[in-house]
Design an enzyme around this catalytic site. Structure first.
Site, PDB file in Angstrom:
ATOM      1  N   LYS A 190     -82.243   0.083 -54.908  1.00 28.04           N
ATOM      2  CA  LYS A 190     -80.927   0.543 -55.381  1.00 28.04           C
ATOM      3  C   LYS A 190     -81.098   2.018 -55.740  1.00 28.04           C
ATOM      4  O   LYS A 190     -81.553   2.371 -56.819  1.00 28.04           O
ATOM      5  CB  LYS A 190     -80.512  -0.267 -56.615  1.00 28.04           C
ATOM      6  CG  LYS A 190     -79.004  -0.389 -56.825  1.00 28.04           C
ATOM      7  CD  LYS A 190     -78.269   0.922 -56.990  1.00 28.04           C
ATOM      8  CE  LYS A 190     -78.414   1.472 -58.402  1.00 28.04           C
ATOM      9  NZ  LYS A 190     -77.800   2.839 -58.507  1.00 28.04           N
ATOM     10  N   GLU A 264     -90.686   4.363 -65.269  1.00 33.22           N
ATOM     11  CA  GLU A 264     -90.984   5.810 -65.268  1.00 33.22           C
ATOM     12  C   GLU A 264     -89.777   6.490 -65.871  1.00 33.22           C
ATOM     13  O   GLU A 264     -88.719   6.556 -65.248  1.00 33.22           O
ATOM     14  CB  GLU A 264     -91.211   6.305 -63.838  1.00 33.22           C
ATOM     15  CG  GLU A 264     -92.423   5.737 -63.149  1.00 33.22           C
ATOM     16  CD  GLU A 264     -93.727   6.256 -63.732  1.00 33.22           C
ATOM     17  OE1 GLU A 264     -93.697   7.227 -64.514  1.00 33.22           O
ATOM     18  OE2 GLU A 264     -94.774   5.670 -63.415  1.00 33.22           O
ATOM     19  N   GLU A 399     -84.224  15.304 -74.203  1.00 33.64           N
ATOM     20  CA  GLU A 399     -84.430  15.722 -72.816  1.00 33.64           C
ATOM     21  C   GLU A 399     -83.131  16.328 -72.280  1.00 33.64           C
ATOM     22  O   GLU A 399     -82.098  15.673 -72.304  1.00 33.64           O
ATOM     23  CB  GLU A 399     -84.831  14.514 -71.961  1.00 33.64           C
ATOM     24  CG  GLU A 399     -85.108  14.890 -70.526  1.00 33.64           C
ATOM     25  CD  GLU A 399     -85.408  13.681 -69.642  1.00 33.64           C
ATOM     26  OE1 GLU A 399     -84.681  12.682 -69.734  1.00 33.64           O
ATOM     27  OE2 GLU A 399     -86.361  13.756 -68.858  1.00 33.64           O
TER      28      GLU A 399
HETATM   29  P1  NAD Z   1     -80.342   6.898 -65.038  1.00 28.54           P
HETATM   30  O1  NAD Z   1     -81.156   6.120 -66.006  1.00 28.54           O
HETATM   31  O2  NAD Z   1     -78.951   7.232 -65.395  1.00 28.54           O
HETATM   32  O3  NAD Z   1     -80.244   6.118 -63.641  1.00 28.54           O
HETATM   33  C1  NAD Z   1     -81.391   5.737 -62.915  1.00 28.54           C
HETATM   34  C2  NAD Z   1     -81.021   4.605 -61.980  1.00 28.54           C
HETATM   35  O4  NAD Z   1     -80.672   3.462 -62.748  1.00 28.54           O
HETATM   36  C3  NAD Z   1     -79.813   4.887 -61.090  1.00 28.54           C
HETATM   37  O5  NAD Z   1     -80.037   4.293 -59.822  1.00 28.54           O
HETATM   38  C4  NAD Z   1     -78.680   4.195 -61.820  1.00 28.54           C
HETATM   39  O6  NAD Z   1     -77.603   3.813 -60.990  1.00 28.54           O
HETATM   40  C5  NAD Z   1     -79.403   2.973 -62.354  1.00 28.54           C
HETATM   41  N1  NAD Z   1     -78.784   2.337 -63.525  1.00 28.54           N
HETATM   42  C6  NAD Z   1     -77.900   2.883 -64.403  1.00 28.54           C
HETATM   43  N2  NAD Z   1     -77.597   1.968 -65.371  1.00 28.54           N
HETATM   44  C7  NAD Z   1     -78.320   0.860 -65.091  1.00 28.54           C
HETATM   45  C8  NAD Z   1     -78.468  -0.411 -65.739  1.00 28.54           C
HETATM   46  N3  NAD Z   1     -77.816  -0.715 -66.849  1.00 28.54           N
HETATM   47  N4  NAD Z   1     -79.342  -1.311 -65.199  1.00 28.54           N
HETATM   48  C9  NAD Z   1     -80.038  -1.021 -64.082  1.00 28.54           C
HETATM   49  N5  NAD Z   1     -79.923   0.164 -63.409  1.00 28.54           N
HETATM   50  C10 NAD Z   1     -79.077   1.097 -63.921  1.00 28.54           C
HETATM   51  O7  NAD Z   1     -81.207   8.195 -64.697  1.00 28.54           O
HETATM   52  P2  NAD Z   1     -80.801   9.432 -63.784  1.00 28.54           P
HETATM   53  O8  NAD Z   1     -79.789  10.234 -64.512  1.00 28.54           O
HETATM   54  O9  NAD Z   1     -80.490   8.959 -62.407  1.00 28.54           O
HETATM   55  O10 NAD Z   1     -82.182  10.229 -63.700  1.00 28.54           O
HETATM   56  C11 NAD Z   1     -82.589  11.125 -64.669  1.00 28.54           C
HETATM   57  C12 NAD Z   1     -83.600  10.480 -65.595  1.00 28.54           C
HETATM   58  O11 NAD Z   1     -84.683   9.949 -64.838  1.00 28.54           O
HETATM   59  C13 NAD Z   1     -84.219  11.476 -66.546  1.00 28.54           C
HETATM   60  O12 NAD Z   1     -84.295  10.913 -67.839  1.00 28.54           O
HETATM   61  C14 NAD Z   1     -85.610  11.691 -65.983  1.00 28.54           C
HETATM   62  O13 NAD Z   1     -86.565  12.104 -66.919  1.00 28.54           O
HETATM   63  C15 NAD Z   1     -85.915  10.342 -65.421  1.00 28.54           C
HETATM   64  N6  NAD Z   1     -86.969  10.454 -64.400  1.00 28.54           N
HETATM   65  C16 NAD Z   1     -88.210   9.978 -64.680  1.00 28.54           C
HETATM   66  C17 NAD Z   1     -89.236  10.119 -63.740  1.00 28.54           C
HETATM   67  C18 NAD Z   1     -90.636   9.644 -64.017  1.00 28.54           C
HETATM   68  O14 NAD Z   1     -91.412   9.516 -63.071  1.00 28.54           O
HETATM   69  N7  NAD Z   1     -91.012   9.391 -65.247  1.00 28.54           N
HETATM   70  C19 NAD Z   1     -88.967  10.745 -62.521  1.00 28.54           C
HETATM   71  C20 NAD Z   1     -87.679  11.212 -62.285  1.00 28.54           C
HETATM   72  C21 NAD Z   1     -86.678  11.053 -63.223  1.00 28.54           C
END
Ligand code: NAD
Length: 508
Positions: A190, A264, A399
């Site tokens: 997803k 992550e 962040e």
């Molecule tokens: P997000 O948490 O908003 O979304 C991530 C994914 O989860 C998306 O596909 C989203 O549609 C899905 N999602 C949203 N709500 C959900 C739920 N309730 N249950 C299951 N899935 C759900 O994050 P984002 O805005 O897409 O990405 C940015 C974040 O990702 C930042 O906090 C960044 O630090 C983190 N990030 C971490 C790493 C790592 O390796 N540690 C790498 C890249 C990004």
């Protein structure tokens, strides 16, 4: 809309296409035919339509993945077979790297030169994990029981839900897919609703490589689709990359049925510059750590801790370079910083910059959008640096996920470590020093999953990556990643006279 240069016009001139999802080897629309648009953050224009999956689509994808796990060519397959498919995929990625890079830039505004390098890196990732498929050794255990032969085997966990964010959609997906497939799992992906197209284009290559139907499925849509997938009782493991807030929700969902998880998550990583560091090198490292990808990386070095006696000179050089960063079309070779990926993130970055001003952080450069009319249609934020930030300010704790750096002075090694660790996150850290003893001491004391010394923002398929504290759970990359996608089975074989006393198995 921005005028395109001839070099980029052909990439943006493509007719708007409606993409399909891949479920059980079939390309399909959502069951209820709903779609959503992917928006180019440089032009502000929609450029593709993508299915908005519903519960029925998730159901079909998970059941296809379960079916492929239990019957057909993938079920119980030999590691060499899986390795062969991963190697074919590597070749297809190399052949299609430019198109994979094009769609990523259109989706999230990241620089073409970075995305192209990352995309070529995916092929190397495939080769590494193709090799790893045949290295999933168990152990024979030299057990102290007569006539007993004991060993362990590593088996696939089962159906994996891979939920990914938008900042590096394909790289972060590969960190999950390659070890999961090498180990023999099946996967439902997803991707983020901001960057779904690159994953769908990539899925075409999985199909061409010969992965059987159901081994890789892609459902597209927003958080609700992710939540439905994570909650599905037939999903054995959730591999999630995204924000800490959503990661905690996913962990709660998984806990209800004790599904396996790896997370992550976010970061607020410190980059510590000691007074004996090579200053030019450190300035470049700190800049790369926060302004590459417009600060939209989990491992962004968003807090630069600088020793007080070099603070002013360091800040002067850093600000001078930050003010020369060339913003522009992410497709162009000479652009140094592109846009923020989506309107929601852009608004969040500007809100946090304003909050930092309100709480008294000293703005050294940037602080909002550029006033260049040529950039007006894009979601640009200037490289922004706040000076003499205090550790308890919101801008030093939360962040931002944008091009915003906090400079924090310190006086001693102890104080630097204390400030660095004074965060709920623990993803990464940087140390800049020429003193080997100081480097070793500091590395040991930092609570972070990765520490870079005299460099920053390096990752590699062979080096484990992951967070401590609220930055996550588990590790991706390296051979350790394989363990995240396998269960250990312990096998006992008794070649002796058998159980003499049924009520005392230790007897005899
Ligand atoms: P997000 O948490 O908003 O979304 C991530 C994914 O989860 C998306 O596909 C989203 O549609 C899905 N999602 C949203 N709500 C959900 C739920 N309730 N249950 C299951 N899935 C759900 O994050 P984002 O805005 O897409 O990405 C940015 C974040 O990702 C930042 O906090 C960044 O630090 C983190 N990030 C971490 C790493 C790592 O390796 N540690 C790498 C890249 C990004």
């Amino acid at each position: 809309m921005n005028p395109d240069t001839p070099a980029t016009a052909s990439i943006r001139a493509r007719p708007q296409r409606t993409y399909s999802m891949l479920i059980d080897g079939t390309w399909c629309a959502a069951a209820d035919a709903r779609t959503f648009a992917s928006i180019d953050p440089y032009t502000g224009q929609p450029w593709a339509l993508v299915p908005e999956a519903g519960t029925a689509d998730v159901e079909r994808a998970v059941s296809a993945a379960r079916q492929a796990l239990e019957a057909g060519p993938w079920a119980g397959s030999l590691p060499a077979y899986r390795a062969r498919l991963l190697r074919r995929l590597a070749q297809l990625i190399a052949d299609n790297a430019q198109e994979l890079a094009n769609v990523q830039v259109l989706e999230n505004g990241k620089l073409m030169r970075e995305v192209l390098a990352q995309t070529h890196g995916l092929a190397a990732h495939c080769h590494y994990f193709a090799g790893a498929a045949e290295l999933m050794h168990g152990h024979t255990v030299p057990i102290s029981i007569p006539d007993m032969f004991t060993y362990t085997v590593r088996e696939p966990v089962g159906v994996v839900a891979a939920i990914t964010p938008w900042n590096s959609p394909l790289s972060l997906l590969f960190w999950k897919l390659c070890p999961a497939l090498a180990a023999g799992n099946t996967v439902v992906v997803k991707p983020s609703e901001i960057t779904p197209v690159s994953t769908l284009v990539l899925a075409e290559l999985f199909e061409q490589a010969g992965f059987p139907p159901g081994v890789i499925n892609v459902v597209t849509g927003g958080g609700t689709v992710g939540a439905t997938l994570a909650a599905h009782p037939q999903v054995d493991k959730i591999a999630f990359t995204g924000s800490t807030a959503v990661g905690k929700q996913v962990a709660q969902t998984a806990a209800a049925r004790l599904a396996r998880i790896s997370l992550e998550l976010g970061g607020k990583s410190p980059n510590i510059v000691f007074d004996d560091a090579d200053i030019d090198r450190a300035v470049n490292g700190v800049l790369a750590g926060i302004f590459s990808a417009s600060g939209q990386t989990c491992l962004a070095g968003s807090r630069a801790l600088v020793q007080a006696d070099i603070y002013d000179e360091f800040a002067r050089r850093l600000v001078a370079r930050a003010q020369r960063v060339k913003l522009g079309d992410p497709l162009l070779e000479d652009t140094e910083m592109g846009t923020v990926a989506c309107r929601m993130q852009y608004d969040k970055v500007l809100r946090l910059i304003e909050a930092a001003r309100q709480e008294g952080a000293q703005l050294l450069c940037g602080g909002g959008p550029p006033d260049d009319p040529a950039l007006a249609a894009g979601l640009f934020v200037l490289p922004t640096i706040f000076g003499k930030v205090q550790s308890d300010m919101q801008i030093a704790r939360e962040e931002v996920f944008g091009p915003v750096l906090c400079l924090i002075p310190f006086t001693s090694e102890d104080q630097a470590v204390a400030i660095a660790n004074d965060t709920r996150f623990g993803l990464a850290a940087g140390v800049w020093s020429r003193d080997v003893a100081r480097v070793h001491r500091t590395v040991r004391r930092l609570r972070a999953g990765t520490v870079w010394v005299n460099t920053y923002r390096r990752t590699h398929y062979s080096m484990p990556f992951g967070g401590m504290k609220e930055s996550g759970l588990g590790r991706e990359n390296g051979l350790e990643a394989i363990y995240e996608y396998t269960e250990t089975k312990a096998v006992w074989i008794d070649s002796g006279p058998g159980i003499a006393d049924p009520f005392n198995p230790r007897a005899g």
